[in-house]
Design a protein around this motif. Structure first.
Motif, PDB file in Angstrom:
ATOM      1  N   SER A  41      21.771 -38.384  13.796  1.00  0.00           N
ATOM      2  CA  SER A  41      22.246 -39.729  14.861  1.00  0.00           C
ATOM      3  C   SER A  41      21.460 -40.751  14.210  1.00  0.00           C
ATOM      4  O   SER A  41      20.672 -40.524  13.504  1.00  0.00           O
ATOM      5  CB  SER A  41      22.319 -39.086  16.062  1.00  0.00           C
ATOM      6  N   GLY A  42      21.248 -41.697  15.165  1.00  0.00           N
ATOM      7  CA  GLY A  42      20.290 -42.795  15.142  1.00  0.00           C
ATOM      8  C   GLY A  42      20.463 -43.865  16.052  1.00  0.00           C
ATOM      9  O   GLY A  42      21.628 -43.902  16.529  1.00  0.00           O
ATOM     10  N   ALA A  43      19.286 -44.703  15.793  1.00  0.00           N
ATOM     11  CA  ALA A  43      19.327 -46.218  16.432  1.00  0.00           C
ATOM     12  C   ALA A  43      19.393 -47.162  15.558  1.00  0.00           C
ATOM     13  O   ALA A  43      18.438 -47.154  14.677  1.00  0.00           O
ATOM     14  CB  ALA A  43      18.211 -46.331  17.603  1.00  0.00           C
ATOM     15  N   MET A  44      20.526 -48.060  15.414  1.00  0.00           N
ATOM     16  CA  MET A  44      20.568 -49.030  14.392  1.00  0.00           C
ATOM     17  C   MET A  44      19.830 -50.344  14.933  1.00  0.00           C
ATOM     18  O   MET A  44      20.112 -50.641  16.223  1.00  0.00           O
ATOM     19  CB  MET A  44      22.094 -49.378  13.943  1.00  0.00           C
ATOM     20  N   LEU A  45      19.297 -51.048  14.183  1.00  0.00           N
ATOM     21  CA  LEU A  45      18.315 -52.073  14.512  1.00  0.00           C
ATOM     22  C   LEU A  45      18.780 -53.241  13.774  1.00  0.00           C
ATOM     23  O   LEU A  45      19.220 -53.188  12.549  1.00  0.00           O
ATOM     24  CB  LEU A  45      16.711 -51.774  14.461  1.00  0.00           C
ATOM     25  N   HIS A  46      18.583 -54.262  14.396  1.00  0.00           N
ATOM     26  CA  HIS A  46      18.887 -55.695  13.742  1.00  0.00           C
ATOM     27  C   HIS A  46      20.199 -55.596  13.076  1.00  0.00           C
ATOM     28  O   HIS A  46      20.449 -56.096  11.994  1.00  0.00           O
ATOM     29  CB  HIS A  46      17.857 -55.875  12.570  1.00  0.00           C
ATOM     30  N   GLY A  47      21.166 -54.960  13.846  1.00  0.00           N
ATOM     31  CA  GLY A  47      22.639 -54.732  13.422  1.00  0.00           C
ATOM     32  C   GLY A  47      23.432 -55.827  13.391  1.00  0.00           C
ATOM     33  O   GLY A  47      23.127 -56.925  14.067  1.00  0.00           O
ATOM     34  N   GLN A  48      24.347 -56.105  12.631  1.00  0.00           N
ATOM     35  CA  GLN A  48      25.467 -57.103  12.920  1.00  0.00           C
ATOM     36  C   GLN A  48      26.117 -57.083  14.333  1.00  0.00           C
ATOM     37  O   GLN A  48      26.342 -55.981  14.762  1.00  0.00           O
ATOM     38  CB  GLN A  48      26.630 -57.154  11.664  1.00  0.00           C
ATOM     39  N   ASP A  49      26.703 -58.227  14.408  1.00  0.00           N
ATOM     40  CA  ASP A  49      27.771 -58.348  15.633  1.00  0.00           C
ATOM     41  C   ASP A  49      28.847 -57.380  15.562  1.00  0.00           C
ATOM     42  O   ASP A  49      29.517 -57.409  14.516  1.00  0.00           O
ATOM     43  CB  ASP A  49      28.167 -59.888  15.932  1.00  0.00           C
ATOM     44  N   PRO A  50      28.983 -56.431  16.430  1.00  0.00           N
ATOM     45  CA  PRO A  50      29.978 -55.495  16.278  1.00  0.00           C
ATOM     46  C   PRO A  50      31.227 -56.114  16.200  1.00  0.00           C
ATOM     47  O   PRO A  50      32.294 -55.608  15.548  1.00  0.00           O
ATOM     48  CB  PRO A  50      29.911 -54.517  17.502  1.00  0.00           C
ATOM     49  N   GLN A  77      25.069 -61.234   3.343  1.00  0.00           N
ATOM     50  CA  GLN A  77      24.307 -62.387   2.622  1.00  0.00           C
ATOM     51  C   GLN A  77      22.885 -61.831   1.967  1.00  0.00           C
ATOM     52  O   GLN A  77      22.227 -61.840   2.560  1.00  0.00           O
ATOM     53  CB  GLN A  77      24.148 -63.464   3.524  1.00  0.00           C
ATOM     54  N   ASP A  78      23.134 -61.107   0.878  1.00  0.00           N
ATOM     55  CA  ASP A  78      22.115 -60.418   0.299  1.00  0.00           C
ATOM     56  C   ASP A  78      20.830 -61.221   0.100  1.00  0.00           C
ATOM     57  O   ASP A  78      20.754 -62.374  -0.284  1.00  0.00           O
ATOM     58  CB  ASP A  78      22.229 -59.797  -1.316  1.00  0.00           C
ATOM     59  N   GLY A  79      19.826 -60.744   0.544  1.00  0.00           N
ATOM     60  CA  GLY A  79      18.594 -61.503   0.653  1.00  0.00           C
ATOM     61  C   GLY A  79      18.083 -62.193   1.928  1.00  0.00           C
ATOM     62  O   GLY A  79      16.948 -62.456   2.175  1.00  0.00           O
ATOM     63  N   LYS A  80      19.026 -62.226   2.628  1.00  0.00           N
ATOM     64  CA  LYS A  80      18.688 -63.040   4.161  1.00  0.00           C
ATOM     65  C   LYS A  80      17.822 -62.040   4.878  1.00  0.00           C
ATOM     66  O   LYS A  80      18.226 -60.879   5.189  1.00  0.00           O
ATOM     67  CB  LYS A  80      20.148 -63.169   4.629  1.00  0.00           C
ATOM     68  N   LEU A  81      16.710 -62.463   5.534  1.00  0.00           N
ATOM     69  CA  LEU A  81      15.909 -61.955   6.242  1.00  0.00           C
ATOM     70  C   LEU A  81      16.353 -61.523   7.696  1.00  0.00           C
ATOM     71  O   LEU A  81      17.273 -62.253   8.384  1.00  0.00           O
ATOM     72  CB  LEU A  81      14.630 -62.561   6.444  1.00  0.00           C
ATOM     73  N   LEU A  82      15.988 -60.446   8.228  1.00  0.00           N
ATOM     74  CA  LEU A  82      16.781 -60.165   9.459  1.00  0.00           C
ATOM     75  C   LEU A  82      15.597 -60.265  10.532  1.00  0.00           C
ATOM     76  O   LEU A  82      14.834 -59.407  10.611  1.00  0.00           O
ATOM     77  CB  LEU A  82      17.262 -58.612   9.587  1.00  0.00           C
ATOM     78  N   ASP A  83      15.955 -61.283  11.404  1.00  0.00           N
ATOM     79  CA  ASP A  83      14.899 -61.713  12.498  1.00  0.00           C
ATOM     80  C   ASP A  83      15.103 -61.149  13.759  1.00  0.00           C
ATOM     81  O   ASP A  83      14.682 -61.294  14.680  1.00  0.00           O
ATOM     82  CB  ASP A  83      14.385 -62.955  12.518  1.00  0.00           C
ATOM     83  N   LYS A  84      16.491 -60.881  14.072  1.00  0.00           N
ATOM     84  CA  LYS A  84      17.305 -60.247  15.354  1.00  0.00           C
ATOM     85  C   LYS A  84      18.454 -59.722  14.989  1.00  0.00           C
ATOM     86  O   LYS A  84      19.064 -59.732  13.788  1.00  0.00           O
ATOM     87  CB  LYS A  84      17.277 -61.233  16.328  1.00  0.00           C
ATOM     88  N   GLY A  85      18.974 -59.033  16.003  1.00  0.00           N
ATOM     89  CA  GLY A  85      20.209 -58.236  15.781  1.00  0.00           C
ATOM     90  C   GLY A  85      20.877 -57.477  16.892  1.00  0.00           C
ATOM     91  O   GLY A  85      19.985 -57.229  17.911  1.00  0.00           O
ATOM     92  N   PHE A  86      21.705 -56.516  16.904  1.00  0.00           N
ATOM     93  CA  PHE A  86      22.125 -55.836  17.748  1.00  0.00           C
ATOM     94  C   PHE A  86      21.742 -54.452  17.560  1.00  0.00           C
ATOM     95  O   PHE A  86      21.558 -54.066  16.414  1.00  0.00           O
ATOM     96  CB  PHE A  86      23.654 -55.694  17.880  1.00  0.00           C
ATOM     97  N   ILE A  87      21.450 -53.765  18.732  1.00  0.00           N
ATOM     98  CA  ILE A  87      21.142 -52.444  18.723  1.00  0.00           C
ATOM     99  C   ILE A  87      22.336 -51.269  19.142  1.00  0.00           C
ATOM    100  O   ILE A  87      23.026 -51.419  20.007  1.00  0.00           O
ATOM    101  CB  ILE A  87      19.887 -52.049  19.875  1.00  0.00           C
ATOM    102  N   TYR A  88      22.554 -50.377  17.925  1.00  0.00           N
ATOM    103  CA  TYR A  88      23.433 -49.335  18.412  1.00  0.00           C
ATOM    104  C   TYR A  88      22.957 -47.960  18.469  1.00  0.00           C
ATOM    105  O   TYR A  88      21.884 -47.508  17.808  1.00  0.00           O
ATOM    106  CB  TYR A  88      24.164 -49.368  16.827  1.00  0.00           C
ATOM    107  N   LEU A  89      23.735 -47.197  18.983  1.00  0.00           N
ATOM    108  CA  LEU A  89      23.605 -45.634  18.912  1.00  0.00           C
ATOM    109  C   LEU A  89      24.747 -45.056  18.302  1.00  0.00           C
ATOM    110  O   LEU A  89      25.831 -45.561  18.358  1.00  0.00           O
ATOM    111  CB  LEU A  89      23.610 -45.368  20.553  1.00  0.00           C
TER     112      LEU A  89
END
Length: 282
Positions: A119-128, A234-246
């Motif tokens: 399983s996992g915790a997804m960090l800096h995820g896209q908006d669901p 958008q390849d190369g775009k830095l991720l500075d925030k996002g959604f947390i998923y389980l």
């Protein structure tokens, strides 16, 4: 009025003490944890399960019972690669995330071998809300959870990168997954995984107060995600925030705590940020 030498030194010491205390952080000034899982329901979360629309909790995959957030498959005849993700409804950028989890029971029919106790915790995820019906994983940074089989070594809090890349040792890291240096956690024991996420600068995976994996500059790129909206990648775009998923990947898992310390108030004051992180992770 003249001050003698002793008075002058005392006054200087007092001023220095005041200045030092004003820049320090004490335990009673630490941020309070935000309970992402309230122990009662998942009203603050949005499910997204492959082959189903955003918001549809197919077969009651994600549920709350006995004060635990559970992932279950009793409504599935076959898993059929219906990878599921449960997103908290607010995005974060600077934080310390603590997740307490345990693997239980048997894998559902049709689950892949690699997904056993996975399983996992997804960090800096896209908006669901931007995920398409047939999309398998959110574009995100995955803190992967793995359970042991009772005898063999199998690390947890690993890194996987669906639609993303990171920088490690000053080089762009493009393989899909890399193992941490953690111990193996066998059976149904509870494990506490921590993730220190500081915008687009650094992410650290922490277990038993030890950093078991560290990398920098999380960014969109690479493969290992399918059926997504191209506008979201958008390849190369830095991720500075996002959604947390389980995650739901075919093996039942329980979560009893999902809490977050918001570190954004300190992000422009490195000294205070370092102090807060040290106090929260000691």
């Amino acid at each position: 009025m003249k001050l003698n030498l002793f008075s002058a030194l005392a006054a200087s010491a007092l001023l220095l003490g005041c200045a030092t205390s004003s820049n320090s952080v004490t335990n009673n000034k630490l941020p309070k944890p935000i309970q992402l899982f309230n122990g009662k329901d998942i009203k603050d979360w949005t499910p997204k399960i492959r082959l189903h629309e955003v918001g549809e909790n197919y077969a009651n995959t994600f549920r709350v019972e006995d004060g635990l957030l559970k992932v279950r498959y009793d409504g599935y005849d076959d898993f059929k690669q219906q990878y599921g993700h449960l997103a908290y409804n607010k995005a974060f950028g600077y934080y310390l995330l603590k997740v307490e989890y345990r693997f239980v029971n048997e894998q559902v029919k049709g689950g892949e071998g690699w997904a056993w106790r996975n399983s996992g915790a997804m960090l800096h995820g896209q908006d669901p809300k931007t995920m398409l019906k047939d999309q398998d994983f959110p574009i995100s940074i995955e803190g992967q959870f793995l359970g042991g089989n009772g005898k063999d070594a199998r690390t947890t809090s690993n890194l996987c990168t669906p639609g993303t890349n990171v920088v490690m040792k000053e080089k762009l890291f493009t393989p899909h997954c890399i193992s941490s240096t953690s111990n193996t956690y066998h059976g149904d024991q509870w494990v506490t995984a921590e993730f220190l996420v500081l915008g687009d600068s650094v992410i650290k995976h922490i277990l038993d107060k030890q950093v078991v994996l560290e990398y920098q500059k999380p960014q969109i790129g690479g493969g290992n995600v399918d059926k997504y909206d191209p506008a979201q990648k958008q390849d190369g775009k830095l991720l500075d925030k996002g959604f947390i998923y389980l995650q739901s990947e075919s093996h039942p898992i329980d979560f009893r705590k999902v809490e977050l310390y918001d570190l954004s108030p300190y992000k422009n004051n490195k000294a205070k940020l370092d102090q807060v992180v040290e106090l929260l992770t000691k």
